[in-house]
Design a protein around this motif. Structure first.
Motif: not given
Length: 143
Positions: A29-54
């Motif tokens: 309704a706000a014109g944003e993408p139809a995705v979910m977002m959860h905000v957490t304090r720490m960024t995974p150090s294995k970011k590339d691995e998680v983004e590759a199908g996690g």
């Protein structure tokens, strides 16, 4: 590589699905993408691995019960100026075989070989059963 996180304040997969549907509708309704977002304090150090199908596996009532496919991990800054990580996910909730998990804080990595299997195939059944009964039946090997 996957992430696992407690689904705080949610007592059932159905409750998570309803929350997701409301959030996605509000984003659209706000014109944003139809995705979910959860905000957490720490960024995974294995970011590339998680983004590759996690996926983010959700712990509800002491067991992993479902997952959400991770699209991206993006840096965000809160109103308080603290840098955090936004976990961007598909709005679909995929039920999994219940897998007991002790309480913990934050998120943890979950290796693909340790991830519970999806409950989407034929013969999986139990969709109309209460989550706790379905979990017990899975534990004893009923299906």
């Amino acid at each position: 590589m996957h992430l696992v996180k407690l689904c705080v304040g949610v007592s059932s997969v159905e409750q998570l699905e309803a929350h997701r549907a409301r959030e996605v509708a509000a984003r659209q309704a706000a014109g944003e993408p139809a995705v979910m977002m959860h905000v957490t304090r720490m960024t995974p150090s294995k970011k590339d691995e998680v983004e590759a199908g996690g996926s983010l596996y959700w712990v509800i009532n002491g067991s992993i019960q479902c997952r959400s496919e991770i699209i991206a991990l993006e840096p965000v800054e809160g109103a308080d100026g603290i840098k955090r990580c936004a976990i961007i996910m598909s709005p679909e909730v995929i039920r999994t075989s219940p897998s007991p998990k002790r309480p913990f804080q934050g998120w943890r990595y979950l290796k693909p070989e340790d991830a519970p299997r999806d409950l989407s195939g034929p013969g999986e059944g139990g969709d109309g059963l209460p989550d706790d009964l379905r979990a017990k039946l899975m534990e004893i090997g009923a299906w």
